[in-house]
Enzyme design. Sequence first.
Site, PDB file in Angstrom:
ATOM      1  N   TYR A  17     -45.207   7.747 -32.832  1.00  0.00           N
ATOM      2  CA  TYR A  17     -45.824   8.386 -31.678  1.00  0.00           C
ATOM      3  C   TYR A  17     -46.917   9.348 -32.195  1.00  0.00           C
ATOM      4  O   TYR A  17     -46.467  10.680 -32.470  1.00  0.00           O
ATOM      5  CB  TYR A  17     -44.648   8.824 -30.934  1.00  0.00           C
ATOM      6  CG  TYR A  17     -45.234   9.567 -29.669  1.00  0.00           C
ATOM      7  CD1 TYR A  17     -46.557   9.867 -29.004  1.00  0.00           C
ATOM      8  CD2 TYR A  17     -44.181  10.206 -28.693  1.00  0.00           C
ATOM      9  CE1 TYR A  17     -46.836  10.251 -27.634  1.00  0.00           C
ATOM     10  CE2 TYR A  17     -44.450  10.861 -27.398  1.00  0.00           C
ATOM     11  CZ  TYR A  17     -46.000  10.981 -26.877  1.00  0.00           C
ATOM     12  OH  TYR A  17     -45.994  11.417 -25.743  1.00  0.00           O
ATOM     13  N   LYS A  39     -47.941   4.285 -30.881  1.00  0.00           N
ATOM     14  CA  LYS A  39     -47.983   4.933 -29.368  1.00  0.00           C
ATOM     15  C   LYS A  39     -49.322   6.103 -29.655  1.00  0.00           C
ATOM     16  O   LYS A  39     -48.879   7.166 -30.379  1.00  0.00           O
ATOM     17  CB  LYS A  39     -46.863   5.499 -28.767  1.00  0.00           C
ATOM     18  CG  LYS A  39     -47.332   6.294 -27.702  1.00  0.00           C
ATOM     19  CD  LYS A  39     -46.157   6.963 -26.824  1.00  0.00           C
ATOM     20  CE  LYS A  39     -46.782   7.142 -25.558  1.00  0.00           C
ATOM     21  NZ  LYS A  39     -46.726   8.568 -25.270  1.00  0.00           N
ATOM     22  N   SER A  74     -51.681   8.351 -28.550  1.00  0.00           N
ATOM     23  CA  SER A  74     -52.066   9.105 -27.307  1.00  0.00           C
ATOM     24  C   SER A  74     -53.134  10.249 -27.996  1.00  0.00           C
ATOM     25  O   SER A  74     -52.852  11.122 -27.964  1.00  0.00           O
ATOM     26  CB  SER A  74     -51.035  10.117 -26.900  1.00  0.00           C
ATOM     27  OG  SER A  74     -50.023   9.145 -26.290  1.00  0.00           O
ATOM     28  N   GLY A 128     -52.355   5.538 -25.140  1.00  0.00           N
ATOM     29  CA  GLY A 128     -51.618   6.896 -24.279  1.00  0.00           C
ATOM     30  C   GLY A 128     -52.405   7.642 -23.769  1.00  0.00           C
ATOM     31  O   GLY A 128     -52.119   8.938 -23.323  1.00  0.00           O
ATOM     32  N   ASP A 145     -54.472   7.324 -20.474  1.00  0.00           N
ATOM     33  CA  ASP A 145     -54.324   6.511 -19.409  1.00  0.00           C
ATOM     34  C   ASP A 145     -55.905   6.500 -18.828  1.00  0.00           C
ATOM     35  O   ASP A 145     -56.285   5.201 -18.504  1.00  0.00           O
ATOM     36  CB  ASP A 145     -53.451   6.869 -18.286  1.00  0.00           C
ATOM     37  CG  ASP A 145     -52.070   7.133 -18.937  1.00  0.00           C
ATOM     38  OD1 ASP A 145     -51.872   7.044 -20.141  1.00  0.00           O
ATOM     39  OD2 ASP A 145     -51.053   7.232 -17.952  1.00  0.00           O
ATOM     40  N   GLU A 146     -56.566   7.347 -18.733  1.00  0.00           N
ATOM     41  CA  GLU A 146     -57.755   7.564 -18.243  1.00  0.00           C
ATOM     42  C   GLU A 146     -58.984   6.800 -18.820  1.00  0.00           C
ATOM     43  O   GLU A 146     -60.030   6.261 -18.513  1.00  0.00           O
ATOM     44  CB  GLU A 146     -58.442   8.891 -17.738  1.00  0.00           C
ATOM     45  CG  GLU A 146     -58.110  10.031 -18.745  1.00  0.00           C
ATOM     46  CD  GLU A 146     -56.836  10.545 -18.917  1.00  0.00           C
ATOM     47  OE1 GLU A 146     -55.969   9.857 -18.935  1.00  0.00           O
ATOM     48  OE2 GLU A 146     -56.472  11.857 -18.945  1.00  0.00           O
TER      49      GLU A 146
HETATM   50  C1  LIG Z   1     -50.503  14.512 -22.808  1.00  0.00           C
HETATM   51  C2  LIG Z   1     -49.832  13.302 -21.982  1.00  0.00           C
HETATM   52  O1  LIG Z   1     -49.023  13.802 -21.431  1.00  0.00           O
HETATM   53  N1  LIG Z   1     -50.183  12.165 -21.875  1.00  0.00           N
HETATM   54  C3  LIG Z   1     -49.465  11.178 -21.450  1.00  0.00           C
HETATM   55  C4  LIG Z   1     -50.474  10.527 -20.635  1.00  0.00           C
HETATM   56  O2  LIG Z   1     -50.086   9.506 -19.812  1.00  0.00           O
HETATM   57  C5  LIG Z   1     -51.433  11.319 -19.603  1.00  0.00           C
HETATM   58  O3  LIG Z   1     -50.469  11.912 -18.609  1.00  0.00           O
HETATM   59  C6  LIG Z   1     -52.361  10.495 -18.551  1.00  0.00           C
HETATM   60  O4  LIG Z   1     -53.301   9.950 -19.587  1.00  0.00           O
HETATM   61  C7  LIG Z   1     -53.092  11.774 -17.719  1.00  0.00           C
HETATM   62  O5  LIG Z   1     -53.749  12.335 -18.361  1.00  0.00           O
HETATM   63  C8  LIG Z   1     -48.856  10.214 -22.167  1.00  0.00           C
HETATM   64  O6  LIG Z   1     -49.703   9.988 -23.442  1.00  0.00           O
HETATM   65  C9  LIG Z   1     -47.534  10.881 -22.821  1.00  0.00           C
HETATM   66  C10 LIG Z   1     -46.386   9.838 -22.720  1.00  0.00           C
HETATM   67  O7  LIG Z   1     -46.798   8.713 -22.727  1.00  0.00           O
HETATM   68  C11 LIG Z   1     -45.132  10.454 -23.115  1.00  0.00           C
HETATM   69  O8  LIG Z   1     -44.688  10.835 -21.935  1.00  0.00           O
HETATM   70  O9  LIG Z   1     -44.464  10.336 -24.096  1.00  0.00           O
END
Ligand SMILES: CC(=O)N[C@@H]([C@@H](O)[C@H](O)[C@H](O)CO)[C@@H](O)CC(=O)C(=O)O
Length: 306
Positions: free
Chosen positions: A143, A173, A175, A199, A201-202
């Site tokens: 991750y 994963k 991010s 990871g 989303d946008e």
């Molecule tokens: C920094 C953060 O929380 N990133 C989120 C994204 O889903 C994020 O909320 C989304 O892209 C909106 O910015 C995920 O990558 C985190 C995730 O999947 C997790 O909860 O483990």
Amino acid sequence: SMAPRKKLQGLVAATVTPMTPDGQINLSVIRQYVDYLVSKQNVKNIFVNGTTGEGLALSIQERKQLAEEWVRQGKDKLDHVIIHVGALSLPGSQELARHAAAIGASGIAVIAPFFFKPTSKDELLAFLREVASEAPAVPFYYYHIPPLTGVKIRVEELLDGIKEQIPTFQGVKFSDTDLLDLAQCINKNGGEEFVFLYGVDEQLLSALAIGANGAVGSTYNYLGQKTNMMLQAFAQHDLALARKYQFLTGEFLNFVIKLGFGVAQTKAVMTFVSGIPMGPPRLPLVKASEEFIAKAKAKLDSIDGK
Ligand SMILES: CC(=O)N[C@@H]([C@@H](O)[C@H](O)[C@H](O)CO)[C@@H](O)CC(=O)C(=O)O
């Protein structure tokens, strides 16, 4: 156990951890949460105790209880239940890995330890290996979330020779916004063996364009249906339609990010969208303001049905 029939792909919801108003974990709504994801969002994979799940703010005991309940309620309903078992201490992480294996999780994931940080690929790999080997029959995912861990070791470098060290290694994963790193990972290792789940989303559509297999994120809890439409349009080579959906979800995220958007806000959004009380976040996070909730709700309503 729920040994997966197929490789992980498509959307994975990073679940929030439901809490009672006084801040205890609330296992009693997890069954309802699973049903909601499947029936309302068409999302059948979950990532438990990660960032969105406040995994690092929970005790080991709480993390085990949550993992157990998600696996129990996901049985026969979900395809994959991935448990995040990363922790600051190696024994803590190993204990969680053994537990996840024992309860039949379909995969485990680990972030880089972020207080004492690995400073090289070999140090990070050694830590991951010592966790993965405690669950020798469970698919393992790294991750990668450098904005939160501060560990910026490039994944391209980490993956070089990783199968020899971690036989259960299954994918990443990812991010981070460094799409060159992701592209190089896919260029060298994609196609055949590893899966790459994006990871951020946008900008998922950009990651799909370079070959990501799917996505893990917080927004698939409530924008799963729309994002599934994007995946479908992309699979059918309808880029204009795929963009339409990315721009729509992006419109919402761009709006809430400006207001201040994190796990606390995700819990609030999920509460009003699903009707399931997700409760407050745990300190140091504090609950979203009523003003945020009203604005986010109005914005979400405005993109709904579009
Ligand atoms: C920094 C953060 O929380 N990133 C989120 C994204 O889903 C994020 O909320 C989304 O892209 C909106 O910015 C995920 O990558 C985190 C995730 O999947 C997790 O909860 O483990």
